[in-house]
Design a protein around this motif. Structure first.
Motif, PDB file in Angstrom:
ATOM      1  N   TYR A 168      85.390  61.149  25.219  1.00 27.89           N
ATOM      2  CA  TYR A 168      85.894  61.581  23.920  1.00 27.89           C
ATOM      3  C   TYR A 168      84.717  61.570  22.946  1.00 27.89           C
ATOM      4  CZ  TYR A 168      88.969  62.140  19.910  1.00 27.89           C
ATOM      5  OH  TYR A 168      89.589  62.622  18.781  1.00 27.89           O
ATOM      6  N   GLY A 169      83.959  62.660  22.957  1.00 27.31           N
ATOM      7  CA  GLY A 169      82.748  62.747  22.157  1.00 27.31           C
ATOM      8  C   GLY A 169      82.971  63.337  20.783  1.00 27.31           C
ATOM      9  N   MET A 170      81.872  63.577  20.087  1.00 26.30           N
ATOM     10  CA  MET A 170      81.945  64.069  18.719  1.00 26.30           C
ATOM     11  C   MET A 170      82.543  65.473  18.639  1.00 26.30           C
ATOM     12  SD  MET A 170      81.221  62.073  16.262  1.00 26.30           S
ATOM     13  CE  MET A 170      80.779  63.193  14.937  1.00 26.30           C
ATOM     14  N   THR A 212      90.134  58.404  29.201  1.00 21.27           N
ATOM     15  CA  THR A 212      88.958  58.678  28.378  1.00 21.27           C
ATOM     16  C   THR A 212      88.971  57.732  27.185  1.00 21.27           C
ATOM     17  OG1 THR A 212      87.739  60.395  27.183  1.00 21.27           O
ATOM     18  CG2 THR A 212      90.121  60.413  26.955  1.00 21.27           C
ATOM     19  N   GLY A 213      87.815  57.581  26.537  1.00 19.28           N
ATOM     20  CA  GLY A 213      87.762  56.795  25.313  1.00 19.28           C
ATOM     21  C   GLY A 213      87.438  55.330  25.495  1.00 19.28           C
ATOM     22  N   SER A 214      87.278  54.849  26.743  1.00 17.87           N
ATOM     23  CA  SER A 214      87.079  53.414  26.942  1.00 17.87           C
ATOM     24  C   SER A 214      85.626  53.027  27.168  1.00 17.87           C
ATOM     25  CB  SER A 214      87.922  52.931  28.130  1.00 17.87           C
ATOM     26  OG  SER A 214      87.457  53.483  29.347  1.00 17.87           O
ATOM     27  N   THR A 215      84.709  53.998  27.156  1.00 16.79           N
ATOM     28  CA  THR A 215      83.294  53.690  27.359  1.00 16.79           C
ATOM     29  C   THR A 215      82.504  53.964  26.089  1.00 16.79           C
ATOM     30  OG1 THR A 215      82.752  55.922  28.149  1.00 16.79           O
ATOM     31  CG2 THR A 215      83.515  54.332  29.788  1.00 16.79           C
ATOM     32  N   VAL A 216      81.280  53.441  26.041  1.00 21.45           N
ATOM     33  CA  VAL A 216      80.470  53.583  24.822  1.00 21.45           C
ATOM     34  C   VAL A 216      80.117  55.033  24.547  1.00 21.45           C
ATOM     35  CG1 VAL A 216      79.502  51.263  24.964  1.00 21.45           C
ATOM     36  CG2 VAL A 216      78.355  53.146  26.142  1.00 21.45           C
ATOM     37  N   GLU A 217      80.174  55.890  25.573  1.00 19.93           N
ATOM     38  CA  GLU A 217      79.892  57.311  25.350  1.00 19.93           C
ATOM     39  C   GLU A 217      80.914  57.949  24.413  1.00 19.93           C
ATOM     40  OE1 GLU A 217      77.753  56.016  28.832  1.00 19.93           O
ATOM     41  OE2 GLU A 217      79.903  55.976  28.462  1.00 19.93           O
ATOM     42  N   SER A 218      82.078  57.306  24.250  1.00 28.02           N
ATOM     43  CA  SER A 218      83.124  57.821  23.354  1.00 28.02           C
ATOM     44  C   SER A 218      83.102  57.145  21.990  1.00 28.02           C
ATOM     45  CB  SER A 218      84.507  57.623  23.992  1.00 28.02           C
ATOM     46  OG  SER A 218      84.621  58.341  25.195  1.00 28.02           O
ATOM     47  N   ALA A 219      82.157  56.237  21.775  1.00 26.77           N
ATOM     48  CA  ALA A 219      82.171  55.430  20.553  1.00 26.77           C
ATOM     49  C   ALA A 219      82.077  56.273  19.289  1.00 26.77           C
ATOM     50  CB  ALA A 219      81.035  54.410  20.597  1.00 26.77           C
ATOM     51  N   ASP A 220      81.192  57.274  19.281  1.00 23.31           N
ATOM     52  CA  ASP A 220      81.024  58.082  18.068  1.00 23.31           C
ATOM     53  C   ASP A 220      82.301  58.842  17.728  1.00 23.31           C
ATOM     54  OD1 ASP A 220      78.433  57.223  17.816  1.00 23.31           O
ATOM     55  OD2 ASP A 220      77.538  58.995  18.746  1.00 23.31           O
ATOM     56  N   ASP A 237      95.258  55.795  13.886  1.00 21.70           N
ATOM     57  CA  ASP A 237      95.523  54.897  15.004  1.00 21.70           C
ATOM     58  C   ASP A 237      95.141  55.566  16.316  1.00 21.70           C
ATOM     59  OD1 ASP A 237      96.547  52.974  13.326  1.00 21.70           O
ATOM     60  OD2 ASP A 237      98.609  53.677  13.518  1.00 21.70           O
ATOM     61  N   ALA A 238      94.477  54.807  17.189  1.00 21.74           N
ATOM     62  CA  ALA A 238      94.112  55.310  18.509  1.00 21.74           C
ATOM     63  C   ALA A 238      94.556  54.306  19.564  1.00 21.74           C
ATOM     64  CB  ALA A 238      92.608  55.540  18.606  1.00 21.74           C
ATOM     65  N   PRO A 246      83.007  46.410  26.606  1.00 21.26           N
ATOM     66  CA  PRO A 246      83.389  45.440  25.566  1.00 21.26           C
ATOM     67  C   PRO A 246      83.364  46.037  24.166  1.00 21.26           C
ATOM     68  CG  PRO A 246      81.862  44.448  27.142  1.00 21.26           C
ATOM     69  CD  PRO A 246      81.923  45.915  27.462  1.00 21.26           C
ATOM     70  N   GLU A 247      82.397  46.918  23.896  1.00 17.92           N
ATOM     71  CA  GLU A 247      82.304  47.517  22.563  1.00 17.92           C
ATOM     72  C   GLU A 247      83.552  48.319  22.223  1.00 17.92           C
ATOM     73  OE1 GLU A 247      78.161  47.365  24.400  1.00 17.92           O
ATOM     74  OE2 GLU A 247      80.200  47.845  25.021  1.00 17.92           O
ATOM     75  N   THR A 248      84.129  48.979  23.220  1.00 24.00           N
ATOM     76  CA  THR A 248      85.314  49.802  22.979  1.00 24.00           C
ATOM     77  C   THR A 248      86.520  48.933  22.666  1.00 24.00           C
ATOM     78  OG1 THR A 248      84.432  51.410  24.542  1.00 24.00           O
ATOM     79  CG2 THR A 248      86.730  51.654  23.906  1.00 24.00           C
ATOM     80  N   ARG A 249      86.621  47.802  23.333  1.00 23.77           N
ATOM     81  CA  ARG A 249      87.770  46.913  23.099  1.00 23.77           C
ATOM     82  C   ARG A 249      87.860  46.496  21.636  1.00 23.77           C
ATOM     83  NH1 ARG A 249      90.132  45.342  27.762  1.00 23.77           N
ATOM     84  NH2 ARG A 249      88.942  45.579  29.694  1.00 23.77           N
ATOM     85  N   GLU A 250      86.730  46.410  20.978  1.00 24.98           N
ATOM     86  CA  GLU A 250      86.715  45.999  19.575  1.00 24.98           C
ATOM     87  C   GLU A 250      86.927  47.173  18.620  1.00 24.98           C
ATOM     88  OE1 GLU A 250      82.947  44.176  19.078  1.00 24.98           O
ATOM     89  OE2 GLU A 250      83.333  42.548  20.521  1.00 24.98           O
ATOM     90  N   ALA A 251      86.798  48.393  19.136  1.00 27.83           N
ATOM     91  CA  ALA A 251      86.788  49.559  18.242  1.00 27.83           C
ATOM     92  C   ALA A 251      88.142  50.238  18.113  1.00 27.83           C
ATOM     93  CB  ALA A 251      85.755  50.574  18.726  1.00 27.83           C
ATOM     94  N   VAL A 252      89.068  50.040  19.078  1.00 29.63           N
ATOM     95  CA  VAL A 252      90.338  50.758  19.048  1.00 29.63           C
ATOM     96  C   VAL A 252      91.486  49.800  18.756  1.00 29.63           C
ATOM     97  CG1 VAL A 252      89.503  52.509  20.649  1.00 29.63           C
ATOM     98  CG2 VAL A 252      90.708  50.524  21.532  1.00 29.63           C
ATOM     99  N   ASP A 253      92.577  50.367  18.263  1.00 30.08           N
ATOM    100  CA  ASP A 253      93.728  49.554  17.882  1.00 30.08           C
ATOM    101  C   ASP A 253      94.408  48.936  19.096  1.00 30.08           C
ATOM    102  OD1 ASP A 253      93.927  50.379  14.888  1.00 30.08           O
ATOM    103  OD2 ASP A 253      93.765  52.265  15.976  1.00 30.08           O
ATOM    104  N   THR A 254      94.648  49.736  20.102  1.00 31.84           N
ATOM    105  CA  THR A 254      95.315  49.269  21.319  1.00 31.84           C
ATOM    106  C   THR A 254      94.561  49.825  22.510  1.00 31.84           C
ATOM    107  OG1 THR A 254      97.469  49.303  20.209  1.00 31.84           O
ATOM    108  CG2 THR A 254      97.479  49.224  22.620  1.00 31.84           C
TER     109      THR A 254
END
Length: 714
Positions: free
Chosen positions: A412-414, A443-451, A462-463, A473-481
């Motif tokens: 899930y990129g820019m 999709t959306g659970s790796t750092v490649e989707s962070a942006d 909400d995502a 680990p970075e993704t776990r902190e970035a999304v609501d659920t």
């Protein structure tokens, strides 16, 4: 110079619509040449007839276009259009020979556009203006206005007022009359003996007081209105949407039992009750009407609630949401223990989805354009659409409140996030829609989707992320659920399709039986016995499951950006086997042809005890035809990996894919290769599909570096 009927901006040449709003109105074409048509505009037409390759639509006498079957969002034979039916289409372009290419329009009613214009040759006018005679006879205009739909006869206020030709307004606060708009009998039952007061309610010349609520009426539940057609009712609820049509203002109101459209009329295109906004608690007296199967309320009086009355409405809604949104529990399909360990997260995700339906928030599902991704997206779709139909009285609500948007890459990129942000902001600003819930599956659970996820978070959107692979680990902190295995060795045979099928059963247990075969379809090879047995119990043997998998994979590739809702639903839920068998046969023919070419051109080498198959994907694959490179390499690797130490590398101009028989981290490979070829700018581009990107000028160095890095990792 004319002015835009939507925003009032100046339009060169005396036109009536500015460039940014070209697609917001529908045109009645009265010209005589195809070359007078304007590309990207929507036009009203009449079905002329069918051909094997599409539908012919008459836009005017002697002006006929082709809606090719490839432009449809469903199978051609599933269209219920008959010759002579009025339809709405978009003009894609007009060829030099006069042939007109048409595109599908999801909007198939006047009320779904923000205005109506007549295009006579190269001139544009409102329908009233087009119908005026040269003497300016006002009686003719008044007669036309009084005959429009939506009067006190109980006909649909939305349709009729739009046909009056005035433009839809821009939403809350837009109370200026539109050029050419004339007062007509509307949803309030007003006639020439009535006038509007400053608040937008309707007054009689015989009284100085506005219409008041009927003190004798008792409140009824919105969920019961389908049984009250023709009755005068009172409803209390919260405004969840406002849209200005060419006639009435339509308020979307919900209570604890459902949602209904409420039409309030002042003058064509003039905002009724401009003080009422989304989120307000209101009380409405009106008449229940039905038009084309949709229930709506024609408002007699509408008041804002405050204090204890407003609090009572919100309390009822909150209690109903809490009771209805949280599923009672999770019962994983086939009793999958791995999924049972994720029960809390799946219940949170199911609650978020159900709450969005109850709050009238759109749901956008993002999934990879793969067989596994489509199975996961279709499972959620199967569960959510019946809930939307139950919640909303409008027959087309499922198209407004649920969207699947496949992704070419499982990241899930820019690009995807920018597309989503643009659409949601347009819908918010143009149609007063609430910001959607985004459900990212596979999709959306790796750092490649962070942006991409960060862009959504800027708007407080909400995502929910659901992925069978271990999340960063970075993704776990970035999304609501986020629902994802916590540890890498939890169980290696879980697919996203299997995980999301259990989620879908928690969202809507009524469709559980429909989902039983989906987990088996989602596995490309070696589906767990528990899911094979479950599919067989549902009537899908191993051969039929394979045909479904292959058919979905083929259709997922073509027009990968389209959800293909009806086609995918037919394949997965309604097909007796003939459609899937036909499509899967094409899949096998195309795949075998490409495998033959690839096998003949693979370069095999051994490095540190690891056997490598290296394929030049630029030179020896058809890059713009099926199968896509990841799927081709998957199959090639399965066929040729006879030993434990085997790797397949497909390398193109500036990207490559790695397949290994051992558990090798693509990130680790990319990092090590970057050390060996520092000038190549090597980086992981897709963890789930083993994709690495690099600078094309360093291709040879990258190939050597990646092979060496993979060999070290074994």
């Amino acid at each position: 110079m004319g002015s835009c009927i939507i925003c009032g901006a100046d339009v060169d040449g005396g036109g009536r619509i500015c460039d940014p709003h070209q697609e917001d109105v529908v045109f009645d074409f009265q010209g005589d040449s195809p070359h007078q048509l304007v590309s990207d505009r929507f036009y009203r037409g009449v079905v002329d007839g069918y051909a094997e390759f599409g539908v012919f639509v008459d836009l005017a006498p002697g002006v006929t276009g082709l809606l090719h079957r490839s432009e449809l969002d469903r199978r051609l034979d599933s269209l219920d259009w008959e010759p002579g039916d009025e339809v709405f289409v978009q003009v894609k372009g007009v060829r030099d020979n006069g042939n007109i290419d048409l595109a599908w329009s999801i909007r198939q009613a006047d009320r779904e556009f923000r205005g109506v214009l007549v295009q006579d040759g190269e001139t544009e006018s409102l329908p009233q203006e087009d119908g005026d005679d040269e003497s300016g006879d006002d009686e003719s205009d008044d007669a036309d206005a009084s005959e429009s739909d939506g009067g006190a006869d109980g006909e649909d206020a939305d349709d009729g007022a739009t046909e009056s030709g005035a433009a839809h307004g821009d939403g809350a606060g837009d109370a200026e009359p539109v050029d050419g708009g004339t007062a007509s009998e509307g949803a309030t039952g007003a006639t020439d003996d009535f006038e509007t007061n400053d608040s937008g309610t309707v007054e009689s010349d015989d009284s100085d007081e506005a219409d008041d609520l009927d003190e004798d009426r008792e409140r009824v539940d919105i969920g019961t209105l389908s049984e009250a057609v023709g009755d005068a009712v009172r409803i209390d609820g919260e405004v969840v949407g406002v849209r200005q049509t060419g006639g009435p203002t339509v308020f979307e109101v919900r209570d604890e039992t459902g949602v209904v459209d409420v039409a309030a009329f002042v003058e064509p295109g003039v905002r009724a009750y401009p003080e009422v906004e989304v989120g307000d608690a209101v009380r409405i007296d009106g008449d229940v009407e039905s038009h084309r199967g949709d229930v709506q309320v024609e408002s007699e009086a509408l008041v804002l609630l405050d204090g204890e009355e407003a609090e009572a409405v919100r309390r009822r809604l909150a209690e109903a949401l809490t009771d209805e949104a949280r599923p009672e529990g999770l019962q994983p399909l086939a009793g999958d223990e791995t999924i049972a360990q994720l029960a809390d997260g799946l219940l949170d995700a199911a609650e978020a989805v159900r709450r969005a339906v109850l709050e009238s928030r759109p749901i956008v599902v993002r999934h990879p354009a793969t067989a596994d991704g489509y199975v996961a997206g279709a499972a959620v779709e199967r569960a959510v659409l019946p809930l939307i139909r139950d919640e909303h009285s409008k027959s087309d609500a499922e198209y407004h409140y649920f969207t699947r948007r496949p992704l070419d890459d499982p990241v899930y990129g820019m690009d995807a996030a920018t597309n989503d942000a643009t659409r949601m902001l347009q819908d918010r600003d143009r149609h007063d829609e609430q910001l959607p819930l985004f459900l990212l599956v596979g999709t959306g659970s790796t750092v490649e989707s962070a942006d991409g996820i960060d862009l959504l978070s800027v708007y407080g959107v909400d995502a929910v992320v659901v992925d069978a692979e271990v999340a960063d680990p970075e993704t776990r902190e970035a999304v609501d659920t986020l629902v994802s295995p916590e540890i890498a060795d939890i169980d290696g045979d879980l697919s996203t399709g299997a995980l999301v099928a259990s989620l879908a059963s928690a969202v809507n247990d009524d469709v559980r039986d429909d989902l039983r075969h989906l987990p088996a379809v989602s596995y490309w090879a070696d589906a767990p016995d528990r899911y094979v047995d479950l599919a067989r119990d549902a009537g899908y043997d191993v051969e039929r499951v394979a045909e479904l998998r292959e058919a979905i994979a083929l259709e997922a590739y073509y027009q990968s950006y389209q959800d293909k809702r009806e086609l995918v639903a037919d394949l997965l839920f309604s097909d007796g086997g003939d459609l899937a068998a036909h499509v899967s046969e094409q899949f096998r023919e195309k795949l075998e042809t490409e495998i033959g070419t690839a096998t003949a051109n693979v370069v095999t080498e051994a490095v540190d005890g690891v056997e490598f198959d290296v394929l030049d994907t630029d030179g020896y694959t058809h890059r713009y035809d099926f199968p896509p490179t990841p799927l081709l390499l998957d199959d090639l690797h399965r066929r040729r990996a006879n030993g434990e130490a085997h790797a397949t590398v497909g390398i193109g101009t500036d990207e490559l894919y790695v397949r290994t028989s051992a558990d090798v981290s693509v990130r680790d490979v990319a990092e090590r290769a970057a050390e060996l070829a520092p000038a190549a700018d090597i980086a992981t581009a897709g963890l789930r599909e083993g994709k690495i990107e690099f600078l094309s000028g360093e291709r040879d160095a990258v190939e050597d570096a990646v092979v060496a890095a993979v060999a070290e990792a074994f």
